[in-house]
Write a protein that holds these residues in place. Structure first.
Motif, short mmCIF file in Angstrom:
data_model
loop_
_atom_site.label_atom_id
_atom_site.label_comp_id
_atom_site.label_asym_id
_atom_site.label_seq_id
_atom_site.Cartn_x
_atom_site.Cartn_y
_atom_site.Cartn_z
N SER A 191 0.80 -1.23 0.00
CA SER A 191 0.00 0.00 0.00
C SER A 191 0.83 1.28 0.00
N PHE A 192 2.03 1.25 0.59
CA PHE A 192 2.79 2.49 0.82
C PHE A 192 4.17 2.44 0.16
N ASP A 193 4.61 3.63 -0.23
CA ASP A 193 5.95 3.77 -0.82
C ASP A 193 7.02 3.99 0.24
N LEU A 194 6.62 4.55 1.38
CA LEU A 194 7.54 4.85 2.46
C LEU A 194 6.81 4.68 3.78
N VAL A 195 7.47 4.06 4.76
CA VAL A 195 6.94 3.94 6.12
C VAL A 195 7.95 4.57 7.07
N LEU A 196 7.45 5.44 7.95
CA LEU A 196 8.28 6.12 8.94
C LEU A 196 7.85 5.72 10.34
N SER A 197 8.80 5.66 11.25
CA SER A 197 8.48 5.42 12.65
C SER A 197 9.46 6.21 13.50
N SER A 198 8.93 7.08 14.36
CA SER A 198 9.77 7.93 15.18
C SER A 198 9.46 7.72 16.66
N MET A 199 10.35 7.00 17.35
CA MET A 199 10.32 6.88 18.80
C MET A 199 9.07 6.19 19.34
N THR A 200 8.61 5.15 18.67
CA THR A 200 7.48 4.38 19.20
C THR A 200 7.77 2.89 19.28
N MET A 201 8.68 2.37 18.49
CA MET A 201 8.85 0.93 18.39
C MET A 201 9.51 0.29 19.60
N HIS A 202 10.12 1.09 20.48
CA HIS A 202 10.73 0.48 21.66
C HIS A 202 9.68 0.10 22.71
#
Length: 293
Positions: free
Chosen positions: A123-134
């Motif tokens: 579905s997406f060309d780019l996925v971002l994640s900022s300071m949540t995966m921990h």
């Protein structure tokens, strides 16, 4: 714009181990976002992490028509993006009062949890994640989901707290509780090491991996100011085996030990955050390592 397939009732892995209380973390984030001085506590995410992520994206020689931002209701990263590179953004939220930065990039909000992405594959060309995966219980499963929702040759760029983050706080708490209570309990979340992140991304199916570590040191007037800032960021501990509270005597001892072992000459105390930056590409037949200038 987006295709919805999975529901929140689905699971990313049938054998995931619960380490964190996700409902408590959700409540902490909502409480943090509803504070009037919410912006002042986000210097780490906004000025350090999102700025670096924006620079990395700008170095990629391509345009991303549709981007998924898993940054948990705050879109600080869009301040560092150009519409020429990122054309549309889907922002996930955990709070009914989502606060996102108004920018030139069209942004829409979708209620979604990082552990249960409600989007179809490719579905997406780019996925971002900022300071949540921990704070994710099933990090391997979450990374597999991210790879799944990316289009072939799409890219994932994430940043999370890891390594020996807050080692000064962890050590001071342990010493103070051993002294005052005869033993210690976990008060700081367990973090993922840089080696583990690389292995997990490879296992999730990503190619052309890049994992880097940036040590950010922040000075605070004292122990209580550090604890208040962590609460204001929504980064308080939510481990299932945590103690509900810290005794007053132990808190006073922690403040004294912290300053004695790690204090600066001016009376302030440092707190070290190890920020893990990760980049991975979804496999594609035409893929070559020539995207970076």
């Amino acid at each position: 714009i987006i295709n919805i397939s999975r529901t929140k009732g689905s699971t990313s892995s049938s054998c995931s181990m619960n380490v964190f209380d996700r409902q408590m973390k959700r409540n902490q984030k909502i409480w943090s976002q509803n504070q009037k001085n919410f912006q002042q506590y986000n210097y780490l995410r906004q000025e350090e992490v999102c700025a670096s992520a924006g620079d990395s994206i700008s170095c990629v020689c391509r345009t991303f028509p549709l981007t998924l931002d898993l940054s948990g209701s705050t879109s600080f990263i869009t301040e560092h993006l150009s519409k020429d590179v990122v054309q549309r953004v889907v922002l996930t939220n955990v709070s009914p009062h989502t606060k996102y930065t108004h920018s030139e990039i069209p942004t829409m909000c979708v209620s979604a949890d990082e552990e249960f992405l409600p989007f179809k594959e490719n579905s997406f060309d780019l996925v971002l994640s900022s300071m949540t995966m921990h704070w994710i219980n099933d990090l391997p499963g979450a990374l597999r989901q991210v790879c799944s929702v990316l289009k072939p040759d799409g890219v994932f760029l994430g940043a999370m707290v890891g390594g020996d983050s807050l080692f000064e706080l962890r050590c001071s708490l342990q010493l103070s509780e051993c002294e005052r209570e005869g033993g210690f309990s976990p008060h700081v979340s367990p973090f993922t090491s840089v080696n583990d992140v690389g292995n997990l991304m490879s296992s999730a199916g990503f190619n052309l991996l890049t994992v880097d570590v940036d040590d950010v040191r922040v000075n605070y007037p004292g122990f209580m100011e550090l604890m208040m800032d962590l609460q204001g960021m929504g980064e308080s501990n939510c481990a299932l085996n945590r103690r509900s509270m810290l005794h007053r005597d132990s808190m006073l001892a922690t403040a004294a030990i912290y300053k004695e072992l790690y204090g600066n000459d001016d009376g302030s105390i440092p707190a070290t955050f190890n920020i893990l930056f990760m980049i991975g590409w979804k496999p594609h037949a035409s893929q070559v390592n020539t995207y970076y200038l």
